[in-house]
Design a protein around this motif. Structure first.
Motif: not given
Length: 239
Positions: A28-57
């Protein structure tokens, strides 16, 4: 001899139960500790010309400095003139550095991953000076990750900067327009993510303690029943 066999059979059951519970807790410990790739469920909004971070962990966190990290646009079609039907990448990280081969030309010198963030499983991508052409879906992928969830899809929406708003509103300081660095994005949640590891470890510890306690109580009860059934050992009688 009969008494010895009877004791072995009697005490063998708790030992098997203890071994089974211990293996189950470790699994159970091994199964729960297995890492998953997670991204945001909502869109990332940016303004043209700015820098933006696309979150993922990764959840729970895992050092991925030695793994391959791929950022791509899943809706991008391969070049029909390419016999190998290869698709170019937004950002490719391999062998602990960026690989410029097969990178989309418009993203050259505009993307970056956080070296410190990779140590904590943060594979967020920073894009400098975003344009409307950057809008669309992005995929972050760790191909060799030992998990069932190796990728995440997120959407970037780029809005044109309004000239009227820019001239009428109070100008903002450049630091107010910057998106937080990837390495700081998940700093507040690292402690919560480690609970996925600490809680199963606590379950294992409690399981081991409970199994030993149950075995001791059952052993004590069986010995007490033996004294009632067979009487005290011969050594005590001879004394």
């Amino acid at each position: 001899m009969v008494h010895f066999v009877d004791s072995v059979l009697r005490f063998g059951s708790p030992l098997w139960i203890f071994a089974f519970l211990l293996c189950l807790a470790v699994w159970t410990t091994t199964a729960q500790a297995e890492p998953d790739v997670v991204g945001p469920p909502q869109p990332i909004i940016a303004i043209s010309g700015d820098d933006v971070i696309l979150p993922c962990h990764l959840d729970p966190p895992l050092n991925v400095q030695r793994l391959t990290v791929v950022w791509s646009k899943p809706d991008l079609k391969p070049d029909p003139l390419d016999r190998l039907s290869r698709v170019e990448y937004v950002h490719l990280y391999r062998n602990q550095h960026e690989v410029p081969d097969m990178k989309i030309q418009s993203y050259v010198s505009r993307t970056a991953l956080s070296a410190d963030g990779l140590k904590r499983g943060n594979i967020s991508l920073k894009i400098r000076n975003v344009t409307v052409a950057d809008q669309g879906r992005y995929k972050c992928l760790i191909p060799k990750l030992k998990s069932e969830v190796k990728e995440a899809i997120l959407e970037l929406v780029v809005e044109q900067r309004s000239v009227e708003t820019w001239t009428k509103e109070t100008p903002l300081h450049p630091r107010d327009l910057q998106t937080p660095d990837p390495k700081d994005e998940s700093g507040d949640t690292v402690g919560l993510q480690y609970l996925h590891i600490l809680i199963p470890m606590l379950v294992v510890l409690l399981t081991v303690v409970g199994a030993f306690l149950g075995y001791y109580l059952l052993n004590y009860k069986c010995r007490k029943n033996d004294l009632r059934k067979y009487g005290p050992p011969e050594e005590q009688l001879s004394a």
